[in-house]
Every structure is written in structure tokens, then in C-alpha cells.
Write a protein that holds these residues in place. Structure first.
Motif, short mmCIF file in Angstrom:
data_model
loop_
_atom_site.label_atom_id
_atom_site.label_comp_id
_atom_site.label_asym_id
_atom_site.label_seq_id
_atom_site.Cartn_x
_atom_site.Cartn_y
_atom_site.Cartn_z
N THR A 18 98.23 42.17 42.68
CA THR A 18 97.73 43.34 41.97
C THR A 18 98.68 43.75 40.86
O THR A 18 99.88 43.84 41.07
N ALA A 19 98.11 43.99 39.67
CA ALA A 19 98.95 44.36 38.54
C ALA A 19 99.15 45.87 38.51
O ALA A 19 98.29 46.63 38.95
N GLY A 20 100.27 46.29 37.98
CA GLY A 20 100.54 47.72 37.84
C GLY A 20 101.52 48.21 38.89
O GLY A 20 101.31 47.98 40.08
N LEU A 21 102.59 48.86 38.42
CA LEU A 21 103.61 49.33 39.35
C LEU A 21 103.08 50.44 40.25
O LEU A 21 103.41 50.52 41.42
N ASP A 22 102.24 51.32 39.69
CA ASP A 22 101.72 52.43 40.48
C ASP A 22 100.90 51.94 41.65
O ASP A 22 101.03 52.44 42.77
N ASN A 76 106.46 39.93 43.51
CA ASN A 76 107.27 41.04 43.04
C ASN A 76 106.46 41.78 41.99
O ASN A 76 105.97 41.17 41.03
N PRO A 77 106.30 43.10 42.13
CA PRO A 77 105.42 43.83 41.19
C PRO A 77 105.88 43.72 39.74
O PRO A 77 105.06 43.72 38.83
N PHE A 78 107.20 43.60 39.52
CA PHE A 78 107.69 43.49 38.15
C PHE A 78 107.35 42.13 37.53
O PHE A 78 107.12 42.03 36.34
N SER A 79 107.31 41.08 38.39
CA SER A 79 106.96 39.77 37.87
C SER A 79 105.49 39.72 37.46
O SER A 79 105.12 39.02 36.51
N VAL A 80 104.64 40.47 38.19
CA VAL A 80 103.21 40.48 37.84
C VAL A 80 103.01 41.12 36.47
O VAL A 80 102.22 40.66 35.66
N TYR A 113 105.57 41.83 34.04
CA TYR A 113 106.41 41.34 32.93
C TYR A 113 106.65 39.83 32.94
O TYR A 113 107.37 39.32 32.10
N GLY A 114 106.12 39.13 33.90
CA GLY A 114 106.33 37.69 33.97
C GLY A 114 107.63 37.33 34.66
O GLY A 114 108.43 38.20 34.98
N ASN A 125 112.58 45.46 28.00
CA ASN A 125 111.62 46.53 28.32
C ASN A 125 112.30 47.80 28.81
O ASN A 125 111.75 48.52 29.62
N LEU A 126 113.52 48.04 28.29
CA LEU A 126 114.29 49.16 28.82
C LEU A 126 113.53 50.47 28.75
O LEU A 126 113.50 51.24 29.71
N GLU A 127 112.85 50.70 27.61
CA GLU A 127 112.18 51.97 27.44
C GLU A 127 111.08 52.17 28.49
O GLU A 127 110.97 53.23 29.09
N GLU A 128 110.30 51.10 28.70
CA GLU A 128 109.22 51.20 29.70
C GLU A 128 109.76 51.41 31.10
O GLU A 128 109.22 52.20 31.87
N LEU A 129 110.84 50.69 31.42
CA LEU A 129 111.43 50.85 32.75
C LEU A 129 111.98 52.26 32.93
O LEU A 129 111.83 52.87 33.97
#
Lengths: 193, 288
Positions: free
Chosen positions: B152-156, B212-216, B218-219, B230-234
Motif C-alpha cells: 500500500t502506498a502512502g505513509l498515512d 518498507n513504507p518509505f520504499s513504496v 520513494y523507491g 526529500n528532506l522537505e517532504e520528510l
């Protein structure tokens, strides 16, 4: 429970009629709940019952498609206000035409769910649909500059911190104070002696 | 659990430090009393925060006593056992057991297999004490497996089951004192723990081909590259969590440990996020 009965209405009545009756009853019970004794309790109970019934009625009303809904998201707004996010989401899911307004309300639902990233995405989509809408732009700016800012002062979030003397310090404060004072007394005595 | 929710040392007063240590030692000793010596090593900082919050919300009387410890013969002030502390110890055992089972399913070496074996008996006892909490955690892991399977995509979305579990367990343990602010705080706390752990483990997960949700999103780039690009997004993703925690916290009323919990929510969590986003290696275990 028949939610329409709580309002003293029938299932076929129009949405406007139901809403008017709901507002009227809500005003009555809201006032009654602050009265003393049994009457106050009764008011609070009635109010909860009314809110539940209203949420059921909203969920029960025929789900309109976007064409019919037009600019009328009052039902969704109402459900969000009552905290019935699942019911609000159900209505949103059935809307086929997803314009700026739809994305805006979706973003509000995500915000209430604490899904801030999804909320931000929806706001960006809303602005893409309606680039001139100042309300959407302001909301996005607030989301990024306040809630999404790592340097926001935590004291400024929500209600201001209480400056109650009971709430500064922990439950050890008194013991520590007592210990320090007695220590002070003891040393003073030793010096004098 | 993990040990990401800790106070910020520079802002920690002496009395708050003693209170914090009393709760830590109290939870540990109580776990030993209920479940035996070995499971005591499951005691962790995240659970101490939960214990502080639970005692405060219920305004449970805190009894202090001086107890010696196997690791340190000097007597320390600890919080005495009681109904609520027992439940917290049991909850911790449940969470650690499920984490161990999850680790074994993921094929993660002997560490988790040993842990699972050691915790098997304590788990049965804890389950008998808190059957409903056990059901909540079990349900969460089923949802989590589904998310991993669907990628599933999306951190939330990915963090939702764990966060919701923290909120549900709190609601179950504390009953009606758990209002929307306390539950909101716990939801975001769960999200913080889940996402911090995920970002912290990203390189390892990628290497072993785990979800890993971050791999989904951001690759499969390295943790270092991910932070650089992606510092700003993180920063946004984690700032919203810490700010929501502060918002819920400010809307609550406290009876016992206000300044200590304020330290954790205002400074401890933010500091951990800063550390996490600045480091390219795995975070070292915290020391208080």
C-alpha cells in the motif's frame, strides 16, 4: 431506534424540514442540559440521542451524485462536524465528479483523521482545479506553515498551556521541596551546634 | 517496543529525572514480579511514557518505595505495583511477543526466535490478563500483513493500523478518561513510533527485500539519499505528527507528571526526529 421518531418526523420528509427540526431540538436540549438535577441529566441524554439520530438520518438520506449535489456539501460538512467521518467518507466515495470542492472536503476529512500527508495532497489537487480560490490556498499555507513546520512553537498548538501552579512540577515536587528544606534545617542546626 | 519516545536530557529537571527513573524501574520490577526475571529485559522507554500518561489520566495514586536492583545494588526510588501497573506490564509483554512473532514471520534471524520462545509463557499469562488488548493487537497485525502484501502506498495508510491499535488499546485500558485528545495523542504517538522505526530500518529492509513504507513511496534508494533528496517532504511528514501531539497535549488536563510529559512531547519527540533526519546510520539506543 427509529431516528426519524426522535425528531418527530417521517422518513419521507425533505432534508430542509428535518434539518430545521434538528436545529430547533438541539437548541432546546443544549440549554436544558445545564439545568440542575434530573432535568439537566435528561437534557444531556436527549442531546446525545438526538446527535446519534441525526447522524443516522444523514447516513440514510439518498446519496446524491455530484451533478445533483451541485455545490451542496452541507451534509458532508455536518457529518464532519459531528465527527462521523466514516459516514462522510461514504458519501464522498459515491460522488463521481471530483472537482475542486470535492478535493477540498476530502482534504478536511483526512485532516480530521490525522492523515496530514493525504490531506495536503487533496488540497493541492483542489488548487489545481481552482487556481484562483483563495480559501484553498490559505488552508494549504496554514497546513504547511503551522502544522507541517518543524519549528512551530509547540506551546502555540491548540489551547495555550495552563499556568496553573498545580500543573507545574510533578508529584515529586512537594517531597523534594520537603527534603531540601529539612536538609537545610539540619545543616543549619549542625553549624550552630 | 522500540525506545524512540524519550525525554530530552538538556531540558530535564532533576525531579523529573527521578520520577522518570522511578517509573522505568517500577515497570521493570513489576514485570519481574509478574512474569519472571527474563522478560524484564522487555522494559522500554516508550512504555514508560505510556505508564506516565495512564497514571496521570486515571489520577492513580503513585506509591514510591526504595528497591535494590540486580543491575545496580544501590537502592533506587521506584513506583510500587498496583492494578494499573500490572496491566501496563502485561501490555508490554503482549506487544513484545507480537513483535517477536512478526520478526520470525519476516525471517529475521535467531534473535526474534529466542525472544519468541522466552516470551511464550509470559505471553499466555498476559493474554489471560488482557484478552481484549490481545485481540486488538492481533487484529492490527492482520491488517499490517495485508498492507505489506498489497504494498500500500502512502505513509498515512501504512502507519494507520499501528497508530489505531495504540489508540484502541488506550481506550480499552483507561476506559472513559480516554477522551479524544488523549486518544489523538496516542494515535500520533503510534504513528511516530511506526514511521521512525520504518525510516530507521529502511536500508536493512531493502537489503532483505522486506516491506518498507518509505520504499513504496520513494523507491529503493539508500536512507542517506532519501533524506538528501526529500528532506522537505520528510520534515513535513514528521512535523505534522509532533505538532499534532503537542496540540492534543495542550488540550489536556494533568494531575501528576505535567512537566515531565511536556518535556517528552515538546522536546523529546522533536529531538528524536531531528536526529533521525540528520543521521544516515541506524540510531543508537537511547540512554537516559
Amino acid at each position: 431506534m427509529n431516528p426519524y421518531k426522535v425528531l418527530g418526523k417521517e422518513k419521507g420528509d425533505s432534508f430542509e424540514e428535518l434539518k430545521a427540526r434538528y436545529d430547533e431540538l438541539k437548541a432546546i436540549y443544549s440549554e436544558q442540559r445545564f439545568k440542575e438535577g434530573e432535568e439537566g441529566n435528561e437534557g444531556a441524554k436527549k442531546l446525545t440521542e438526538l446527535e446519534d439520530a441525526w447522524a443516522m438520518i444523514l447516513a440514510d438520506c439518498d446519496v446524491k451524485t455530484a451533478e445533483e449535489m451541485g455545490n451542496d456539501y452541507s451534509k458532508v460538512e455536518e457529518l464532519i462536524r459531528l465527527g462521523k467521518l466514516t459516514n462522510a467518507q461514504e458519501i464522498m466515495d459515491n460522488v463521481t465528479l471530483r472537482d475542486g470542492k470535492w478535493h477540498y472536503y476530502q482534504s478536511v476529512i483526512y485532516y480530521k483523521r490525522d492523515w496530514m500527508q493525504e490531506s495536503k495532497k487533496q488540497l493541492e489537487l483542489a488548487i489545481e482545479c481552482e487556481p484562483d480560490n483563495q480559501k484553498y490556498k490559505d488552508t494549504l499555507e496554514r497546513l504547511v506553515k503551522v502544522m507541517g513546520n518543524p519549528n512551530t512553537n509547540p506551546r502555540n498548538m491548540g489551547a495555550p498551556p495552563v499556568e496553573d501552579p498545580m500543573m507545574t512540577g510533578n508529584c515529586l515536587s512537594n517531597c523534594c521541596m520537603a527534603y531540601c528544606c529539612s536538609e537545610l534545617c539540619c545543616s543549619a542546626m549542625r553549624c550552630c551546634g | 517496543m522500540y525506545g524512540y519516545v524519550v525525554p530530552h536530557k538538556e531540558n530535564l529537571s532533576q525531579q523529573d529525572f527521578i520520577l522518570y527513573r522511578s517509573f522505568y524501574c517500577g515497570t521493570c520490577i513489576n514485570t519481574g514480579r509478574l512474569f519472571g526475571l527474563l522478560p524484564r529485559f522487555t522494559t522500554n522507554y516508550d512504555m514508560v511514557f505510556f505508564a506516565l500518561l495512564a497514571f496521570d489520566a486515571k489520577n492513580e495514586p503513585v506509591e514510591f518505595k526504595e528497591t535494590p536492583c540486580v543491575l545496580n545494588p544501590k537502592k533506587k526510588l521506584t513506583v510500587g505495583g498496583g492494578g494499573l501497573l500490572d496491566k501496563i506490564s502485561a501490555l508490554n509483554i503482549l506487544l513484545c511477543y507480537y513483535k517477536a512473532v512478526d520478526g520470525v514471520v519476516d525471517g529475521e534471524g535467531t534473535k526474534y526466535r529466542v525472544l519468541k520462545k522466552v516470551l511464550k509463557k509470559p505471553y499466555e499469562k498476559a493474554k489471560a490478563m488482557l484478552p481484549e488488548a490481545d485481540a486488538i493487537i492481533d487484529k492490527m497485525y492482520v491488517e499490517l500483513r495485508q498492507i505489506e502484501k498489497d504494498a500500500t502506498a502512502g505513509l498515512d495508510r501504512a502507519a494507520h493500523p499501528f497508530a489505531q491499535m495504540m489508540s484502541d488499546v488506550t481506550a480499552h485500558l483507561l476506559g472513559e478518561v480516554a477522551d479524544e485528545n488523549l486518544l489523538g495523542l496516542m494515535y500520533n504517538l503510534g504513528k511516530f513510533v511506526y514511521l521512525t522505526d520504518a525510516l530507521d530500518d529502511k536500508d536493512e529492509d531493502d537489503k532483505k527485500g522486506r516491506f518498507n513504507p518509505f520504499s513504496v513511496v520513494y523507491g529503493k534508494v539508500s536512507g542517506k539519499e532519501l533524506r538528501e533528496k526529500n528532506l522537505e517532504e520528510l520534515q513535513f511528514a514528521f512535523a505534522v505528527i509532533s505538532n499534532r501531539m503537542a496540540e492534543c497535549f495542550n488540550n489536556m488536563k494533568f494531575n501528576q507528571s505535567y512537566t515531565l510529559m511536556q518535556n517528552i512531547v515538546y522536546f523529546g519527540v522533536r529531538n528524536k526526529i531531528k536526529e533521525l533526519l540528520a543521521s544516515s546510520k541506524k540510531l543508537p539506543p537511547p540512554k537516559i
